[in-house]
Design an enzyme around this catalytic site. Structure first.
Site, PDB file in Angstrom:
ATOM      1  N   ILE A   1       0.830  -1.211   0.000  1.00  0.00           N
ATOM      2  CA  ILE A   1       0.000   0.000   0.000  1.00  0.00           C
ATOM      3  C   ILE A   1       0.867   1.265   0.000  1.00  0.00           C
ATOM      4  O   ILE A   1       0.410   2.331  -0.417  1.00  0.00           O
ATOM      5  CB  ILE A   1      -0.948  -0.031   1.228  1.00  0.00           C
ATOM      6  CG1 ILE A   1      -2.179   0.821   0.981  1.00  0.00           C
ATOM      7  CG2 ILE A   1      -0.240   0.380   2.507  1.00  0.00           C
ATOM      8  CD1 ILE A   1      -3.296   0.576   1.984  1.00  0.00           C
TER       9      ILE A   1
ATOM     10  N   HIS B   1       5.683 -12.190   5.771  1.00  0.00           N
ATOM     11  CA  HIS B   1       5.572 -11.660   4.407  1.00  0.00           C
ATOM     12  C   HIS B   1       6.957 -11.391   3.863  1.00  0.00           C
ATOM     13  O   HIS B   1       7.850 -10.956   4.593  1.00  0.00           O
ATOM     14  CB  HIS B   1       4.729 -10.380   4.369  1.00  0.00           C
ATOM     15  CG  HIS B   1       5.130  -9.346   5.372  1.00  0.00           C
ATOM     16  ND1 HIS B   1       4.789  -9.435   6.704  1.00  0.00           N
ATOM     17  CD2 HIS B   1       5.858  -8.215   5.249  1.00  0.00           C
ATOM     18  CE1 HIS B   1       5.284  -8.398   7.349  1.00  0.00           C
ATOM     19  NE2 HIS B   1       5.948  -7.638   6.491  1.00  0.00           N
TER      20      HIS B   1
HETATM   21  P1  5GP Z   1       6.905  -4.910   7.684  1.00  0.00           P
HETATM   22  O1  5GP Z   1       7.434  -3.637   8.263  1.00  0.00           O
HETATM   23  O2  5GP Z   1       5.989  -5.628   8.638  1.00  0.00           O
HETATM   24  O3  5GP Z   1       7.970  -5.794   7.116  1.00  0.00           O
HETATM   25  O4  5GP Z   1       6.058  -4.486   6.412  1.00  0.00           O
HETATM   26  C1  5GP Z   1       4.686  -4.290   6.420  1.00  0.00           C
HETATM   27  C2  5GP Z   1       4.307  -3.736   5.073  1.00  0.00           C
HETATM   28  O5  5GP Z   1       2.906  -3.856   4.916  1.00  0.00           O
HETATM   29  C3  5GP Z   1       4.646  -2.257   4.876  1.00  0.00           C
HETATM   30  O6  5GP Z   1       5.496  -2.113   3.743  1.00  0.00           O
HETATM   31  C4  5GP Z   1       3.287  -1.595   4.680  1.00  0.00           C
HETATM   32  O7  5GP Z   1       3.305  -0.543   3.755  1.00  0.00           O
HETATM   33  C5  5GP Z   1       2.426  -2.754   4.227  1.00  0.00           C
HETATM   34  N1  5GP Z   1       1.009  -2.620   4.572  1.00  0.00           N
HETATM   35  C6  5GP Z   1       0.495  -2.290   5.792  1.00  0.00           C
HETATM   36  N2  5GP Z   1      -0.848  -2.304   5.744  1.00  0.00           N
HETATM   37  C7  5GP Z   1      -1.192  -2.652   4.476  1.00  0.00           C
HETATM   38  C8  5GP Z   1      -2.449  -2.837   3.813  1.00  0.00           C
HETATM   39  O8  5GP Z   1      -3.528  -2.675   4.385  1.00  0.00           O
HETATM   40  N3  5GP Z   1      -2.408  -3.205   2.513  1.00  0.00           N
HETATM   41  C9  5GP Z   1      -1.219  -3.399   1.832  1.00  0.00           C
HETATM   42  N4  5GP Z   1      -1.295  -3.763   0.567  1.00  0.00           N
HETATM   43  N5  5GP Z   1      -0.019  -3.239   2.433  1.00  0.00           N
HETATM   44  C10 5GP Z   1      -0.010  -2.864   3.731  1.00  0.00           C
END
Ligand code: 5GP
Length: 121
Positions: free
Chosen positions: A34, A107
């Site tokens: 997103i 992820h």
């Molecule tokens: P982390 O910091 O956990 O590795 O990455 C989480 C990722 O999820 C971030 O890059 C953030 O932009 C993405 N993200 C968070 N909420 C959403 C959402 O509702 N939809 C999408 N498509 N990505 C999300």
């Protein structure tokens, strides 16, 4: 850490909130981030309930592990960033607090479409 069913990716998997889907099969769902950090910024998540890579490596079935790794390659091909059809990319997964993980469902980020730059800022 136990799996929290209320995390945002669990809601996306349950189709409670939408995503910009790239690919889906029995093992993975992939969608665009997103808040993209590079020209291409995709996420690939397993369908199983795993908090992070350590949880996945310890508890996932061999089939799920193969499914996730294959899924990353399928998505990279679809996005034309795999070495078979493109110029490469970076696959990255953050793990827990020191790793900077925000969403507690495993992820992989796939960054591509341009030079990705320094590995760690
Ligand atoms: P982390 O910091 O956990 O590795 O990455 C989480 C990722 O999820 C971030 O890059 C953030 O932009 C993405 N993200 C968070 N909420 C959403 C959402 O509702 N939809 C999408 N498509 N990505 C999300």
């Amino acid at each position: 850490m136990s799996y929290d069913d209320s995390n945002i990716f669990a809601k996306i998997l349950r189709k409670e909130i939408p995503c910009n889907k790239i690919y889906e099969d029995d093992f993975v769902l992939s969608f665009h981030d997103i808040n993209p950090q590079k020209k291409i910024h995709a996420l690939v998540i397993p369908k199983g309930k795993y908090v992070d890579l350590d949880d996945f490596s310890s508890n996932a079935t061999s089939e799920e592990i193969v499914g996730l790794i294959k899924g990353i390659n399928i998505v990279a091909k679809k996005l034309c960033i795999s070495t078979e059809v493109g110029k490469g990319y970076r696959a990255l997964t953050n793990i827990s607090d020191d790793g900077g993980q925000e969403v507690p469902h495993l992820h992989f980020h796939l960054f591509g479409g341009e030079k990705i730059g320094k590995m760690v800022e």
